[in-house]
Design an enzyme around this catalytic site. Structure first.
Site, PDB file in Angstrom:
ATOM      1  N   PRO A  12      39.201  52.980  15.567  1.00 15.88           N
ATOM      2  CA  PRO A  12      40.623  52.619  15.698  1.00 15.88           C
ATOM      3  C   PRO A  12      40.772  51.270  16.390  1.00 15.88           C
ATOM      4  CG  PRO A  12      40.192  54.808  16.619  1.00 15.88           C
ATOM      5  CD  PRO A  12      38.864  54.181  16.312  1.00 15.88           C
ATOM      6  N   GLU A  13      41.764  50.494  15.982  1.00 12.47           N
ATOM      7  CA  GLU A  13      42.034  49.221  16.651  1.00 12.47           C
ATOM      8  C   GLU A  13      43.120  49.440  17.708  1.00 12.47           C
ATOM      9  OE1 GLU A  13      41.682  45.759  14.328  1.00 12.47           O
ATOM     10  OE2 GLU A  13      40.502  46.746  12.795  1.00 12.47           O
ATOM     11  N   ARG A  32      29.273  44.207  12.059  1.00 12.52           N
ATOM     12  CA  ARG A  32      30.245  44.834  11.157  1.00 12.52           C
ATOM     13  C   ARG A  32      30.464  43.904   9.969  1.00 12.52           C
ATOM     14  NH1 ARG A  32      33.809  47.976  14.230  1.00 12.52           N
ATOM     15  NH2 ARG A  32      34.654  48.703  12.268  1.00 12.52           N
ATOM     16  N   LYS A  86      41.105  48.998  23.486  1.00 14.94           N
ATOM     17  CA  LYS A  86      40.822  50.281  22.845  1.00 14.94           C
ATOM     18  C   LYS A  86      40.634  51.400  23.868  1.00 14.94           C
ATOM     19  CE  LYS A  86      38.682  47.792  19.029  1.00 14.94           C
ATOM     20  NZ  LYS A  86      37.435  47.568  18.265  1.00 14.94           N
TER      21      LYS A  86
END
Ligand code: ZN
Length: 267
Positions: A2-3, A257, A52
C-alpha cells in the site's frame, strides 16, 4: 505494498470508528498477545499516518505502531465483530465497530521515545503538510537516480511504486536521471504534484494520475483493466502505447521494484 494514501485513509477510518472511546483489544493469533493485554480497555485518542506507518495513540502516551508491509491488511468495519477468520494479529472492538489486522510487517506497542525514533528516520510526507525542503535538498545533492530517491522513505515518506512512476512521467523526467541533475523548480513541481495526486488518492481510495484529456472517454479508449484500479500513464503499461506520444512504454528495475517510463516523454 500500500502507498501512503491508503495508510492515511486507514488512520481516518480508525479515528471515525474508535476515537474517544475505550476499546477492547486482543490478539486472536497470539503474536501480539502482550501488547493487546496492555491496550485492552484503554481509550484510543487519535490515529495518524506518517508515510506508510500508522500510529494510534492510547491513554497514558502509549502508541500502537502498524506497518502493513507487502502483505498486511487492516480492515475497519463499522459493525460489531463476528467470528475471527484467518490469522488475526490484532482485533480492536467497540460496541459499534471492529478492526482486524492481518499479516503486518510491524505491530507493536511503543512509548513516545520509541515512536519518535521511527518518525525521525522518515522524510517529509506530502500528505501531512510537511515542509518539503529536507526532501528536495537530499535529492538535489544526490548522484542516485531520482526514481530510487523518491522510493526511499527517509527522503520522501509515503511514495510507493505507482506514484513514483506516475509523478516522474507527469514531470517529463527519466527515472534514471541523477537527483542532482534535476532543476530545483522541477523538484518543487514534483513535490506539488505528489501533494495533489496523493490528496486525490486519499479522497477516492485509488490512484488516478491521467489528465482530463487522457481519460478513457476523452481519448475514446477502454478504461484500464488492472487490479490496482485507477487510470495511469505508465505504471504496469510496459509495451503499451504512451497515452501522450504513442511510444511503447519501457520497464526496468529500480529500487528492487519494476518501474515504467516513456523513453520519448521523459528525459
Ligand atoms: Zn510518451
Amino acid at each position: 505494498m500500500p502507498e501512503g494514501h491508503t495508510i492515511h485513509r486507514l488512520a481516518r477510518s480508525l479515528r471515525a470508528a474508535f476515537a474517544g472511546e475505550p476499546v477492547s483489544v486482543c490478539s486472536p493469533q497470539g503474536r501480539f498477545a502482550d501488547g493487546a493485554k496492555k491496550l485492552d480497555g484503554a481509550t484510543m485518542n487519535s490515529a495518524h499516518a506518517h508515510g506508510k506507518h500508522l500510529f494510534a495513540e492510547f491513554d497514558a502516551d502509549r502508541w500502537l505502531h502498524v506497518h502493513l508491509g507487502l502483505f498486511g491488511r487492516f480492515d475497519v468495519v463499522e459493525e460489531p465483530a463476528g467470528p475471527v477468520r484467518g490469522e488475526v494479529r490484532l482485533r480492536m472492538t467497540s460496541a459499534r465497530a471492529h478492526a482486524d489486522l492481518r499479516g503486518p510487517s510491524a505491530c507493536e506497542l511503543l512509548d513516545p521515545a520509541a515512536k519518535e525514533a521511527i518518525t525521525a528516520r522518515l522524510g517529509p510526507d506530502p500528505l501531512r503538510g510537511d515542509d518539503p525542503e529536507p526532501a528536495l535538498n537530499r535529492i538535489a545533492r544526490s548522484a542516485a537516480p531520482i526514481g530510487i530517491l523518491l522510493m526511499d522513505q527517509s527522503v520522501v515518506a509515503g511514495v510507493g511504486n505507482v506514484y513514483r512512476a506516475e509523478v516522474l512521467f507527469r514531470a517529463g523526467v527519466d527515472p534514471a536521471r541523477p537527483g542532482r541533475s534535476v532543476p530545483v523548480d522541477v523538484l518543487q513541481a514534483i513535490w506539488a504534484d505528489l501533494v495533489h495526486l496523493m490528496t486525490l488518492g486519499v479522497r477516492t481510495g485509488r490512484i488516478d494520475t491521467v489528465r482530463p484529456e487522457h481519460e478513457p472517454a476523452a481519448m475514446g479508449r477502454a478504461p484500464r483493466s488492472d487490479d490496482h484500479g485507477g487510470e495511469v500513464y505508465v505504471y504496469r503499461r510496459a509495451g503499451q502505447a504512451c497515452l501522450v506520444c504513442g511510444t511503447p512504454v519501457s520497464s526496468g528495475v529500480a529500487a528492487a521494484r519494476n518501474t515504467f517510463w516513456c523513453p520519448t516523454c521523459q528525459r
